[in-house]
Design an enzyme around this catalytic site. Structure first.
Site: not given
Ligand code: ADP
Ligand code: ZN
Ligand code: MG
Length: 628
Positions: A210, A215-216, A432-433
C-alpha cells in the site's frame, strides 16, 4: 560491546590516579602551610635550614630538630614512610626578605617557575581529554541510532524487539478488509498447537502492500499486539551495509532470534530496499543486496511455520520486488492496505481525535469529506497540527477553525508532492471512471464492475474501475477483445462527451488498448486485411513477465515496411471503430453518466451493485454471461 572497551580504558586511568595518590600520601612530604609572619618567626628562631623562593611561594625546609619535635608531638603521622617536612608560605611583597634571610644564615635559592608542565597540561592534555570525552559521548549516541564506528563489521542484527507492542486493532481504523485477512494469523500465533495438531499449511510470509502512511507498520504491530507475541522488526534499508556479507549475517541472526522467541512475528519494513528484482539497477553494491536477498530466500525456505513464526513485510512498491520473493512458500499472500475512503477517513480521525481535546463544533464527517487522498499518517498529522494551532492561539480546545486551517496547510504540502486532486481534477476523474464502468456494463462480453473509485492510488492512476471476472479464462474471442478495448476507451470517451475536451489521464488506457489491438493484428491473426498470419516470434528475450518488447518493436522484424504500414493502419482502424462505438454507448447513457459521476464525487467509492442499481440494471447475470 563498545561500551565495555570504554569502561576498561577509564578503569586503567582511574587505577593510575589512585596509585599516585596513595604514593603521594605515603612517601610524599608532609606539607605545612603557614602565614608569612609565622615563617619570619621560624627563621628568627633558627628553625629553617633552607628556603626555595619562587615568584609566589616560599618553600622552606625546617631543621631536623624541628621535625623531630613535630614527630614527638604527633603532628607527623606514624605511618608516613619518609619523615620529610616542608613549610610553605605565600610570598608577600617584601623587599627586605633577601637581606633578612642572609642575616639569619639561611641558605636560599630562587626557583624558576616550572611552567612547562602546567602549560603542557592545559594546552595539550586537557583538550585531548575533553575531545576524547566528547568523541566517546557522540559515538555512544550514534551507536543507538545508526551503526557506531565500533559495531561496523559485527554481525549483530539491529533487531528491534518489542515484547508487547501495545497496539491493537482498535488503533488501526478503516482497514477492515486487511484486518479480516490478518485475523487467521492472530489465531495461529495465539494457539499454534491447534494448527500443529491438524497440520494445515499457513502462509509463511505475508506482504502488506500500500501507499506510504496507510498504516502498514501499524497493522503489523497490531497483529503482534492482538496475539500478545514479541515483535521483531528490521527495516530493509538496515540490511544494506557497507561491507559484503553483513546483511546476510543479519538475516541469519534475525531468524535465529525469532526461533528462540517463537511464537513471534518478524517484520521486515520497506522490503523493496533489499528485495529489488535482481538485475535491476546493475550498479555497484548489488552484490551485497543480492547476497542478502538470497540469504532471506534460503531462510524462508528452510523455515517451518509450525514453529510459530510469521513473517510480515511491507512495501509500497510491490512491482519492483524480485519475483522469487513472491513465489509459493515465501510472501505468497499479499494484503492490500489502501488509501482510506470517506468512511475510513472518518474512523481514522476518530481514533486520533481521542488524543486531543476537541470542541463540540468539530464535525469529523465534514473533515473526512474535505480530505480525499489523505492517508492515515496525513490525518494523524492533521489532528496534531490543529492541536498545535489551538495552543498557539491560546485556546483550550481544538475547534473547527483550527481543523480547517490545518487541512489547508497539509493540502498545500501535499499538492507540492502531487498527492491530492483539486476539485476540477476530481470531477474529471469521476467522469472518466464512470465512463469505463458504463461501457463495461453495456458491452456484452466485459467482466462486471466490482467497484469504482476515485481515490488516487499510487503514482499514475488517479482512480480505478475494478472488474472481477466471473470465471477463469484461457481463451478469448475477437468480440471479447474488442469489448476489452471498448472498456479501456470508455474513460476518454466520457471525458470528451462531458467536457468537450480531453485530459492526459487516459494515456495508460490508450497504451493498453493499442497493445491489445496490435496483438489482435499481429499475433492472433484477427485482422481481415492481413489475414491469418502471425508476425510475432513467440520466444521472449527475457523471462521477466511484462518486460518483453511489444511484437515488432524490440526483436528483429520479419516483415517489410509495407506490411508494417498495414499493421499500423489496421491497429488504428480497430481503435477508431471501437472509439466510435464507445461514444455511441455513452451518448445514450448521458444521464447515467452525469448521475453516477456526481455520486462518485460525493462518495468517492461505489460498489458494483450500487452502481448497477443506479443505472437501472438490477442483475448482472444476463449480460456478463459469456458465449464460448
Ligand atoms: P506505513 O507503514 O504504511 O507507511 P504507518 O503504519 O507508519 O504507515 O503509519 C504512520 C502513522 O499514521 C501511524 O503511526 C498512525 O498514527 C497513522 N495511521 C496510519 N494509518 C492509520 C489507520 N488506519 N488508523 C489509525 N492511524 C493510522
Ligand atoms: Zn482510465
Ligand atoms: Mg511503515
Amino acid at each position: 560491546m563498545d561500551k565495555r572497551t570504554h569502561f576498561s580504558l577509564w578503569y586503567i586511568v582511574f587505577a593510575f590516579l589512585v596509585m599516585f595518590f596513595i604514593q603521594g600520601i605515603l612517601y610524599g612530604p608532609n606539607i605545612e602551610t603557614v602565614p608569612y609572619s609565622d615563617f619570619i618567626n621560624l627563621v628568627k628562631q633558627g628553625k629553617i635550614e633552607k628556603v626555595l623562593l619562587s615568584d609566589k611561594l616560599i618553600t622552606a625546609t625546617p631543621t631536623k630538630e624541628y621535625v623531630e619535635g613535630l614527630e614527638k608531638s604527633g603532628k607527623i603521622p606514624k605511618w608516613k614512610m619518609k619523615k620529610h617536612q616542608i613549610i610553605t608560605s605565600v610570598r608577600v611583597q617584601d623587599p627586605q626578605l633577601i637581606s633578612f634571610l642572609l642575616s639569619h644564615n639561611v641558605r636560599f635559592a630562587a626557583k624558576l617557575e616550572n611552567k612547562w608542565l602546567s602549560e603542557f597540561f592545559f594546552s595539550w592534555v586537557l583538550p585531548l581529554i575533553l575531545l576524547f570525552g566528547l568523541w566517546s559521548v557522540i559515538f555512544r549516541k550514534m551507536g543507538q541510532g545508526g551503526p557506531g564506528l565500533l559495531s561496523i563489521g559485527k554481525s549483530k542484527a539491529k533487531v528491534y524487539e518489542e515484547k508487547e507492542t501495545g497496539v491493537t486493532f482498535e488503533d488501526v481504523a478503516g482497514q477492515d478488509e486487511a484486518k479480516e485477512e490478518l485475523k487467521e494469523i492472530i489465531e495461529f500465533l495465539k494457539y499454534p498447537e491447534r494448527y500443529q495438531n491438524i497440520g494445515g499449511r499457513l502462509p509463511k510470509g505475508i506482504l502488506l502492500v500500500g501507499p506510504p502512511g496507510t498504516g502498514k507498520t501499524l497493522l503489523a504491530k497490531a497483529v503482534a499486539g492482538e496475539a500478545h507475541v514479541p515483535f521483531l522488526s528490521i527495516s530493509g534499508s538496515d540490511f544494506v551495509e557497507m561491507f559484503v556479507g553483513v546483511g546476510a549475517a543479519r538475516v541469519r541472526d534475525l531468524f535465529n532470534e525469532a526461533e528462540k522467541r517463537a511464537p513471534c512475528i518478524i517484520f521486515i519494513d520497506e522490503i523493496d530496499a533489499l528485495g529489488k528484482a535482481r538485475g535491476i539497477g546493475g550498479l555497484a553494491g548489488n552484490d551485497e543486496r543480492e547476497q542478502t536477498l538470497n540469504q532471506l530466500l534460503a531462510e524462508m525456505d528452510g523455515f517451518d511455520t509450525k514453529k510459530g513464526v510469521i513473517i510480515l513485510a511491507a512495501t509500497n512498491r510491490p512491482e519492483i520486488l524480485d519475483p522469487a520473493l513472491l513465489r509459493a512458500g515465501r510472501f505468497d499472500r499479499q494484503i492490500l492496505v489502501d488509501r482510506p475512503d470517506i468512511l475510513g477517513r472518518e474512523a481514522i480521525l476518530k481514533v486520533h481525535a481521542k488524543k486531543v481535546k476537541m470542541a463540540d463544533d468539530v464535525d469529523l464527517k465534514v473533515i473526512a469529506k474535505r480530505t480525499p487522498g489523505f492517508v492515515g499518517a496525513d490525518l494523524a498529522n492533521l489532528i496534531n497540527e490543529a492541536a498545535l494551532l489551538a495552543v498557539r492561539k491560546g485556546k483550550d480546545k481544538v475547534t473547527m477553525e483550527e481543523m480547517e486551517e490545518a487541512i489547508d496547510r497539509i493540502v498545500a504540502g501535499l499538492e507540492k508532492k502531487k498527492r491530492v486532486m483539486n476539485k476540477k481534477e476530481k470531477e474529471i476523474v469521476a467522469v472518466h471512471e464512470t465512463g469505463h464502468a458504463l461501457v463495461a456494463e453495456s458491452v456484452p462480453n466485459a467482466d462486471p464492475v466490482h467497484r469504482i473509485s476515485i481515490i488516487p492510488r499510487g503514482i499514475g492512476a488517479l482512480g480505478y474501475t475494478l472488474q472481477l471476472p466471473t470465471e477463469d479464462r484461457y481463451l478469448m474471442t475477437k468480440e471479447e477483445l474488442l469489448d476489452k478495448i471498448a472498456v479501456l476507451l470508455g474513460g476518454r470517451g466520457a471525458e470528451e462527451i462531458t467536457f468537450k475536451e480531453i485530459s492526459t489521464g487516459a494515456q495508460n488506457d490508450l497504451e493498453r488498448a493499442t497493445d491489445i489491438a496490435r496483438r489482435m493484428v499481429m499475433s492472433y491473426g484477427m485482422s481481415e486485411k492481413l489475414g491469418l498470419v502471425t508476425f510475432e516470434k513467440s520466444s521472449h528475450p527475457t523471462f521477466l513477465e511484462g518486460n518483453y518488447p511489444l511484437p515488432g518493436q524490440g526483436g528483429g522484424k520479419e516483415f517489410s515496411e509495407k506490411t508494417a504500414y498495414m499493421i499500423d493502419e489496421e491497429v488504428k482502424e480497430i481503435i477508431q471503430k471501437s472509439y466510435a462505438r464507445v461514444k455511441e454507448i455513452l451518448e445514450t447513457h448521458r444521464d447515467d453518466l452525469r448521475k453516477v459521476s456526481e455520486t462518485l464525487m460525493e462518495r468517492e467509492v461505489l460498489e458494483g451493485d450500487e452502481f448497477r442499481k443506479m443505472i437501472g440494471k438490477e442483475t448482472t447475470s444476463e449480460n456478463s454471461k459469456k458465449e464460448e
